[in-house]
Scaffold this motif. Structure first.
Motif, PDB file in Angstrom:
ATOM      1  N   SER A   1      -2.703   2.136   8.405  1.00 39.92           N
ATOM      2  CA  SER A   1      -2.311   2.309   7.003  1.00 39.92           C
ATOM      3  C   SER A   1      -1.053   3.166   6.883  1.00 39.92           C
ATOM      4  CB  SER A   1      -3.459   2.933   6.224  1.00 39.92           C
ATOM      5  OG  SER A   1      -3.079   3.194   4.893  1.00 39.92           O
ATOM      6  N   ALA A   2      -0.999   4.264   7.634  1.00 41.93           N
ATOM      7  CA  ALA A   2       0.178   5.139   7.588  1.00 41.93           C
ATOM      8  C   ALA A   2       1.427   4.399   8.037  1.00 41.93           C
ATOM      9  CB  ALA A   2      -0.063   6.367   8.465  1.00 41.93           C
ATOM     10  N   VAL A   3       1.314   3.626   9.116  1.00 38.90           N
ATOM     11  CA  VAL A   3       2.469   2.860   9.612  1.00 38.90           C
ATOM     12  C   VAL A   3       2.890   1.811   8.588  1.00 38.90           C
ATOM     13  CG1 VAL A   3       3.246   1.260  11.397  1.00 38.90           C
ATOM     14  CG2 VAL A   3       1.907   3.278  12.021  1.00 38.90           C
ATOM     15  N   GLY A   4       1.913   1.110   7.992  1.00 38.14           N
ATOM     16  CA  GLY A   4       2.230   0.062   7.024  1.00 38.14           C
ATOM     17  C   GLY A   4       2.951   0.596   5.812  1.00 38.14           C
ATOM     18  N   TYR A   5       2.450   1.694   5.230  1.00 33.67           N
ATOM     19  CA  TYR A   5       3.102   2.251   4.043  1.00 33.67           C
ATOM     20  C   TYR A   5       4.415   2.937   4.395  1.00 33.67           C
ATOM     21  CZ  TYR A   5      -0.825   1.102   1.049  1.00 33.67           C
ATOM     22  OH  TYR A   5      -1.756   0.417   0.323  1.00 33.67           O
ATOM     23  N   ALA A   6       4.537   3.458   5.599  1.00 37.69           N
ATOM     24  CA  ALA A   6       5.824   4.019   6.028  1.00 37.69           C
ATOM     25  C   ALA A   6       6.868   2.911   6.158  1.00 37.69           C
ATOM     26  CB  ALA A   6       5.649   4.749   7.362  1.00 37.69           C
TER      27      ALA A   6
ATOM     28  N   GLY B   1      -9.017   3.094   5.164  1.00 41.05           N
ATOM     29  CA  GLY B   1      -7.731   2.813   5.800  1.00 41.05           C
ATOM     30  C   GLY B   1      -7.486   1.324   5.957  1.00 41.05           C
ATOM     31  N   TYR B   2      -8.497   0.601   6.383  1.00 46.84           N
ATOM     32  CA  TYR B   2      -8.349  -0.848   6.571  1.00 46.84           C
ATOM     33  C   TYR B   2      -8.133  -1.573   5.239  1.00 46.84           C
ATOM     34  CZ  TYR B   2     -10.055   0.056  11.294  1.00 46.84           C
ATOM     35  OH  TYR B   2     -10.199   0.517  12.572  1.00 46.84           O
ATOM     36  N   ILE B   3      -8.848  -1.109   4.205  1.00 55.28           N
ATOM     37  CA  ILE B   3      -8.688  -1.736   2.891  1.00 55.28           C
ATOM     38  C   ILE B   3      -7.277  -1.516   2.351  1.00 55.28           C
ATOM     39  CG2 ILE B   3      -9.437  -1.593   0.482  1.00 55.28           C
ATOM     40  CD1 ILE B   3     -12.259  -1.110   1.493  1.00 55.28           C
ATOM     41  N   TYR B   4      -6.754  -0.318   2.505  1.00 55.22           N
ATOM     42  CA  TYR B   4      -5.399  -0.047   2.023  1.00 55.22           C
ATOM     43  C   TYR B   4      -4.359  -0.896   2.773  1.00 55.22           C
ATOM     44  CZ  TYR B   4      -6.303   3.788  -1.220  1.00 55.22           C
ATOM     45  OH  TYR B   4      -6.671   4.527  -2.307  1.00 55.22           O
ATOM     46  N   VAL B   5      -4.571  -1.082   4.057  1.00 55.38           N
ATOM     47  CA  VAL B   5      -3.648  -1.922   4.842  1.00 55.38           C
ATOM     48  C   VAL B   5      -3.736  -3.374   4.391  1.00 55.38           C
ATOM     49  CG1 VAL B   5      -3.157  -2.849   7.134  1.00 55.38           C
ATOM     50  CG2 VAL B   5      -3.660  -0.439   6.851  1.00 55.38           C
ATOM     51  N   ALA B   6      -4.952  -3.877   4.183  1.00 51.13           N
ATOM     52  CA  ALA B   6      -5.135  -5.277   3.802  1.00 51.13           C
ATOM     53  C   ALA B   6      -4.508  -5.588   2.453  1.00 51.13           C
ATOM     54  CB  ALA B   6      -6.625  -5.612   3.779  1.00 51.13           C
ATOM     55  N   LEU B   7      -4.360  -4.578   1.592  1.00 51.82           N
ATOM     56  CA  LEU B   7      -3.832  -4.806   0.245  1.00 51.82           C
ATOM     57  C   LEU B   7      -2.315  -4.650   0.154  1.00 51.82           C
ATOM     58  CD1 LEU B   7      -6.578  -3.002  -1.875  1.00 51.82           C
ATOM     59  CD2 LEU B   7      -6.236  -5.463  -1.586  1.00 51.82           C
ATOM     60  N   ILE B   8      -1.653  -4.229   1.241  1.00 53.40           N
ATOM     61  CA  ILE B   8      -0.189  -4.058   1.211  1.00 53.40           C
ATOM     62  C   ILE B   8       0.537  -5.350   0.818  1.00 53.40           C
ATOM     63  CG2 ILE B   8       1.843  -3.655   2.672  1.00 53.40           C
ATOM     64  CD1 ILE B   8       0.341  -1.470   4.085  1.00 53.40           C
ATOM     65  N   PRO B   9       0.158  -6.549   1.311  1.00 56.76           N
ATOM     66  CA  PRO B   9       0.861  -7.777   0.899  1.00 56.76           C
ATOM     67  C   PRO B   9       0.869  -7.992  -0.615  1.00 56.76           C
ATOM     68  CG  PRO B   9      -0.487  -8.229   2.826  1.00 56.76           C
ATOM     69  CD  PRO B   9      -0.825  -6.842   2.386  1.00 56.76           C
ATOM     70  N   PHE B  10      -0.213  -7.598  -1.316  1.00 58.87           N
ATOM     71  CA  PHE B  10      -0.223  -7.736  -2.775  1.00 58.87           C
ATOM     72  C   PHE B  10       0.832  -6.840  -3.413  1.00 58.87           C
ATOM     73  CE2 PHE B  10      -4.461  -9.224  -1.631  1.00 58.87           C
ATOM     74  CZ  PHE B  10      -4.605 -10.334  -2.459  1.00 58.87           C
ATOM     75  N   LEU B  11       0.992  -5.637  -2.890  1.00 63.24           N
ATOM     76  CA  LEU B  11       1.997  -4.729  -3.429  1.00 63.24           C
ATOM     77  C   LEU B  11       3.406  -5.260  -3.173  1.00 63.24           C
ATOM     78  CD1 LEU B  11       2.631  -2.094  -4.837  1.00 63.24           C
ATOM     79  CD2 LEU B  11       2.470  -0.917  -2.625  1.00 63.24           C
ATOM     80  N   ILE B  12       3.635  -5.779  -1.985  1.00 66.90           N
ATOM     81  CA  ILE B  12       4.951  -6.348  -1.671  1.00 66.90           C
ATOM     82  C   ILE B  12       5.247  -7.551  -2.568  1.00 66.90           C
ATOM     83  CG2 ILE B  12       6.294  -7.527   0.115  1.00 66.90           C
ATOM     84  CD1 ILE B  12       4.882  -5.820   2.190  1.00 66.90           C
ATOM     85  N   LEU B  13       4.240  -8.400  -2.775  1.00 65.32           N
ATOM     86  CA  LEU B  13       4.424  -9.573  -3.634  1.00 65.32           C
ATOM     87  C   LEU B  13       4.751  -9.166  -5.060  1.00 65.32           C
ATOM     88  CD1 LEU B  13       4.306 -12.651  -3.746  1.00 65.32           C
ATOM     89  CD2 LEU B  13       1.868 -12.484  -4.247  1.00 65.32           C
ATOM     90  N   ALA B  14       4.095  -8.129  -5.545  1.00 69.99           N
ATOM     91  CA  ALA B  14       4.387  -7.642  -6.898  1.00 69.99           C
ATOM     92  C   ALA B  14       5.811  -7.119  -6.998  1.00 69.99           C
ATOM     93  CB  ALA B  14       3.382  -6.557  -7.283  1.00 69.99           C
TER      94      ALA B  14
END
Length: 672
Positions: free
Chosen positions: A10-15, A183-196
């Motif tokens: 999660s930290a790597v993904g949001y970074a 942590g896993y849930i936050y990582v899995a939801l990153i594509p939705f944030l990018i799409l938005a």
């Protein structure tokens, strides 16, 4: 251990998302607040490592700081016209939204409330998120589609937090399973944030991810999914295989890895995935609507016959892909004929050989050829036989074949400079194919229009010749009349005087026809004058029709003078009266009746015969059709057509009444 891995990812993904946001050059309030919220989430993901050992107070403190920035971001989304953070903080609604997380932060720091009260506060904040998201979704209007991914992202996180802290409220502690899953849930939801972020344009954020990165990520995901599937199959084999389980597992793993390596090393497989991703997940390289308008405007520059349509077509190709030089060739009888050129010059011998070899290839495959790709990857062009040493001398990069009725018509060569040279990928091929279809239609349409214009000129000349021949028949009839009366009246001075007058008139008419042929003018000049119709018709009957049977009879009921071209009217009367004589037996009757209409606005000239007559179908379909005759080689088929056109031009009308076997009546309505 499992929880730590989730938080690290999660930290790597949001970074990584934070780095993408920082590379955006456009400024905007939403962008800066989104950076703060993303950065806070990335730091929050490092909480198990930064605040070890982790306590409930530290966990809730970092949770509330993260919630504070996300709620501030949502407060800025309530309206689209915020310019800076001061305008957001100046609203009472903003402080009402931020009140709960600020209170939660204070209680976490001071420890005034017990853990149960803090869990209740966290549950309330999760509900606040959901209520706020519902408000934003309801008032989004046209932006609803764009905001859906953001709504899903924050709604799922809020629901998970609500369940987590509601459970903690009931059992007086946060279950470890919930903490491990966050942590896993936050990582899995990153594509939705990018799409938005990509969808909402008024945020001023445009994230760009290279197609190569997406390709490799997709391949890794495919490989991971494939290996997971094989692991499940291996587990099933182990569970059901008995003593053969180890052997079967080893064989299965070996075959799976072999198949996976084969697919990943396959160029066609990688290319197929890359094309699929580019087509469905990335914006097009070209704005086809704008490019289509530009191409249409370029092709509309053909203003006159002197404009080189081939040069216009070549410029359409060059403008479409922003290249600077090129040539257009027509393939004819095994040779290439240059039709247009832009800053290319004369082909050298090597270039000619290359293009001739490509022409043979284009006869079998309608492929666009990239010389650079042909040098390095010749296996893409199966069936192309060419001396690769000649390619180094070619002053062109892209060769586009042009086809007409599935046959090679020609080809276009193009070359760009260092700044405009493009790699011929699938999208550029599709785009050039679309341009080629449009330009080819333009080119062939212009050719057809030119051929049609030439054919129209020949048809006009042939039509003019037919009318001249028709007039020559009249001249010949006058000469025949003179010869027929010469034996009987050759010693009569009045006959001789009439003969010379007729010959003088005949010469004038022949001079007029010769001038018409020489000047290639189908429109004869008209000399109108006040004419007494009875006198004009009487002259036609006596001078041209009296020698044939039955002899026409002129009957004048009432008359007034009219303005018309006397010579042309005489020709029309001769044609119609002559046709009536030919359709009537020698003992029959042909009458020319002259009278005024009832309203005295027209003179009516009626040519009445009791000959063979005509059917209604013949009158409608054949009578006025030029060059359609029932007389064989003896007629031209333009007499009735000429009469109708003459009357229409002067505002009159030609009416035909006829019955087979009873005769015909031609009525000429001449305006007074």
């Amino acid at each position: 251990m499992v929880a730590g891995i989730g938080y690290v990812i999660s930290a790597v993904g949001y970074a990584f998302l934070l780095l993408l946001l920082l590379t955006v050059r456009k400024s905007g309030l939403a962008k800066y607040l989104l950076i703060l919220a993303t950065a806070t989430t990335s730091i929050w993901s490092c909480l198990p490592f930064l605040a070890s050992p982790l306590s409930v107070e530290k966990l809730l403190l970092f949770d509330n700081i993260k919630n504070l920035f996300w709620l501030l971001f949502l407060a800025s989304c309530l309206k689209d016209n915020f310019k800076n953070i001061r305008q957001v903080l100046a609203r009472k609604e903003t402080w009402l939204i931020l009140c709960l997380p600020l209170v939660a932060i204070g209680t976490s720091v001071t420890g005034l409330f017990a853990a149960n009260w803090q869990f209740l506060l966290q549950t309330t904040i999760a509900l606040e998120f959901l209520v706020l998201l519902e408000v934003i979704y309801r008032q989004s209007g046209e932006n609803r589609w764009s905001l859906k991914p953001l709504i899903v992202y924050l709604a799922v996180i809020s629901i998970f937090d609500f369940v987590t802290f509601a459970n903690a409220l009931m059992v007086d502690q946060i279950h470890a399973y919930y903490l491990a899953a966050r942590g896993y849930i936050y990582v899995a939801l990153i594509p939705f944030l990018i799409l938005a972020i990509r969808r909402v344009k008024n945020w001023g954020v445009e994230i760009y991810i290279s197609r190569e990165v997406v390709l490799h990520s997709t391949l890794l995901m495919v490989a991971g999914g494939y290996l997971l599937l094989m692991a499940l199959v291996g587990y099933a084999v182990k569970y059901m295989g008995g003593e053969w389980d180890a052997t079967i597992q080893i064989v299965l793993v070996f075959l799976s890895l072999t198949l996976l390596a084969t697919l990943f090393l396959s160029t066609s497989f990688r290319t197929g995935i890359k094309v699929f991703i580019t087509k469905h997940f990335f914006a097009n390289q070209f704005d086809y609507r704008q490019e289509w308008v530009k191409l249409t405007q370029c092709l509309e520059n053909v203003e006159s016959d002197k404009t080189n349509v081939y040069l216009t077509a070549l410029q359409g190709f060059l403008q479409a892909i922003e290249y600077q030089s090129g040539s257009l060739f027509k393939y004819q009888h095994g040779e290439l004929i240059k039709m247009a050129d832009v800053e290319h010059g004369v082909l050298n011998q090597d270039e000619s050989q290359v293009l001739l070899a490509l022409s043979q290839f284009f006869m079998h495959k309608a492929w666009i050829v990239d010389i650079n790709e042909l040098r390095t990857q010749p296996y893409h062009y199966v069936g192309l036989k060419i001396n690769h040493a000649l390619l180094n001398q070619a002053r062109f990069q892209i060769i586009v074949p042009l086809y007409r009725d599935s046959e090679l018509w020609g080809l276009v060569t193009m070359l760009g400079c260092d700044n405009t040279t493009k790699k011929l990928n699938w999208e550029l091929r599709d785009y050039i194919n679309a341009v080629s279809a449009q330009v080819s239609n333009f080119l062939f349409h212009q050719q057809a229009a030119k051929e049609l214009a030439e054919n129209a000129q020949f048809a006009a000349f042939a039509r003019m010749s037919a009318f001249v021949l028709h007039d020559l028949k009249n001249v010949l009839a006058q000469i025949d009349l003179i010869l027929c009366n010469a034996e009987q009246h050759k010693n009569n001075p009045e006959f001789i005087e009439d003969t010379f007058e007729t010959l003088h008139h005949t010469k004038a008419r022949m001079d007029k026809m010769l001038n018409q042929l020489t000047e290639k003018n189908t429109n004869q000049t008209s000399s109108q004058s006040l004419v007494e119709l009875s006198q004009c018709i009487s002259q036609v009957i006596e001078q041209r029709c009296a020698s044939f049977l039955p002899k026409p009879q002129l009957i004048v009921t009432s008359e007034t003078d009219v303005v018309l071209d006397k010579e042309k009217f005489s020709n029309v009367m001769y044609h119609l009266v002559s046709n009536a004589q030919q359709a009537t037996k020698d003992d029959g009757k042909v009458e020319v009746v002259l009278e005024q209409s009832a309203n005295e606005k027209h003179m009516l000239v009626k040519i009445i015969d009791n000959g063979s007559g005509m059917s209604e179908d013949f009158i409608q379909t054949r009578l006025f059709t030029p060059f359609d005759t029932t007389k064989g080689n003896a007629g031209m088929g333009i007499g009735a057509f000429d009469a109708k056109m003459f009357l229409q031009k002067m505002g009159g009308q030609l009416i035909v009444e006829s019955q087979p076997g009873l005769g015909s009546t031609f009525i000429l309505r001449i305006p007074v």
